[in-house]
Design a protein around this motif. Sequence first.
Motif, PDB file in Angstrom:
ATOM      1  N   ASN A  12      11.033  -0.298   2.493  1.00  0.00           N
ATOM      2  CA  ASN A  12      11.485  -1.352   1.470  1.00  0.00           C
ATOM      3  C   ASN A  12      10.219  -1.747   0.454  1.00  0.00           C
ATOM      4  N   GLN A  13       9.084  -1.807   0.925  1.00  0.00           N
ATOM      5  CA  GLN A  13       8.100  -2.118   0.007  1.00  0.00           C
ATOM      6  C   GLN A  13       8.100  -1.260  -1.012  1.00  0.00           C
ATOM      7  N   TRP A  14       7.695   0.071  -0.711  1.00  0.00           N
ATOM      8  CA  TRP A  14       7.429   0.963  -1.803  1.00  0.00           C
ATOM      9  C   TRP A  14       8.428   1.631  -2.442  1.00  0.00           C
ATOM     10  N   ARG A  15       9.471   1.436  -1.963  1.00  0.00           N
ATOM     11  CA  ARG A  15      10.779   1.516  -2.891  1.00  0.00           C
ATOM     12  C   ARG A  15      11.254   0.521  -4.024  1.00  0.00           C
ATOM     13  N   TYR A  16      10.768  -0.737  -3.648  1.00  0.00           N
ATOM     14  CA  TYR A  16      10.770  -1.745  -4.506  1.00  0.00           C
ATOM     15  C   TYR A  16       9.859  -1.446  -5.452  1.00  0.00           C
TER      16      TYR A  16
END
Length: 630
Positions: free
Chosen positions: A325-329
């Motif tokens: 979720n972090q790096w997709r965001y």
Amino acid sequence: MSAQAQPLSIEQKAYIDAYEAIKRNDRAAIASYKQQLQNYTLYPYVLYHDYRVNIDSTPPRVIEFFLNRYQDLYLSDKLRTHWLKHLAATKQWPEYLLHYTPQNSQSLQCNFYHASIAFGTDAQKEKAISAAQQLWQSLIEIPEACVSVETALRNQKKFTAQMVWNRITLLIQKKQFSRAQDASKDLSNADKKVVNAWINIVRNPNLTSKEITTISGFARKEAFIQAVPYLASQNPQLAQSALAEFAEPYGLNQSQRIDIQRKIALRSAYRYQEEAKALLENVNTQGNGSEETIRWQAQIALRNSRWIDLLDTIELMSKEEQDSNQWRYWRARALEARGDQKTAHTLYQTLAQKRNYYGFLAADRIRLPYQFNPEKNTQLDQTALIKKYPALQRIAELIAVDWVKTAQVEWHYFLPNVAPDELISIATLAKQWEQYPHAIRSLALAKEWDHINLRFPTPHKEPVMENAKKNDIEAAWIYGIIRRESAFNEDIRSSAGAVGLMQIMPKTAKYIGKRIGNDKTSIYALTEAKNNIQLGSAYMRYLSDKYNDNKVLATAAYNAGPHRVAQWTQNLLKLDADQWVDSIPFTETRNYVKAVLEYTTVFNSLLHGQYARLSDQMPAIGSDNKLAEK
């Protein structure tokens, strides 16, 4: 099922009386209570405490019977530990050998090696000597029980100089310098000087290239390997020069050089030094990076709004990391900043379906409503569940007699053994019993995140609401802090000394207590929920005032302290709060802030049926000078 919610039954009262009889060793009373309670759920506890308290006078056959009969209970391991300590203290070494099982305690291990060397078979002696040699080299501090083993190794001529050097190496790595010097007593005077020089080099890494020539061999190599990363914290360029100049003369292999390069890059990154970007890129682009070096390269890019660099760095991550979720965001944020609105919007839409920090942030970017996705309540057959798991019967009785800490131990040993498909039911039961930490842990073990009412309970509502109003802060924020700090465990104490629901440090409690006129700041007083919430909420108000009601900074300070937040914001140009949060140097604080903001949002929904958007609570951080787009 709160403690003491109902009058005690005859058996529960007898159990408490039995424990008091055990403490005063009233044998007649103990025998009577044992007879009365032999069919009671907590009967094993009666036996355990009797044998534990009166271990000196309890016949070995009685203890052996208990260990065999209750081998599935954690009490069996605890009693065995007490018995082993007694056998060692009374020097009953053959009995010790007979009943020893592998233990985590270094003292009990040493007692076993001592018994094996003194009374074991030749095979047992040989095995014990080898194991004792390995253990001694790994000890930071030598327990009293291990002194006799060290003596035995010396007497058997199995105490070697290499063992001493290995332990000294470990101690210096751990910065246990005085212990390393003490360990060098077994070395020659010349070697003692080597150890002292080695310690001086590590303590004063700027001396690396000067004093290191005073020692030779493996000690010089180890001193260099240990000192250069510390030097990098002060002067990365000097550390790089030292590595280039001395790596070959000092015999570093390729793996060791790469490891030091990574450490130099990370040490500079921890303080966001100017050299960090180039050092990390050099390590990562050569294929010598690690998950940590790549993450730090990404952190530096997002902290400086270098969106192209961020996109390139994300490509270096593992597929699993990229899909988080972090790096997709952050990929979406970078693409949005570079003008690719369509791709960014698609990524935001997918993330916005999730009930987490990045899901909420993504929803804010495209103004979608938050998705909480709660699971329906689980149907619970409480009677069948308790009948199936005897541990639940013991827990219920321990709660009833107000032995809450002992009940927590039962929970600790019980939950990992629950059938995975029954963990949600166990969580439901735990919440009904007001055992909130264990409901939360059950769901974590089951990896079930959508049972919101179980994961986010709202006990202590009266003091939370009262103190929220009194301090003009959100009740949901108080709950968010409690949920992250203690998971609603009132008695918990951290290794650092923080206490209770809101994990308040006694020193902080005294300071805040003086400000608000509350002198209940002892460790015992801090375990009382109402008092802990009053002090913790007042501290949140204090931090809110300090940071002009900036919830992000106040939350970070609650975890890491105001002095750290001052370091992280010093001379900082204005930065979006989401960028600042994900560039906090401490992983613990970075994750803490995100969790508390997420939990606060969920608690707001549960308490009020509505929520405040994260973007409205996360103003930009830093000075008014605007960062130039890069």
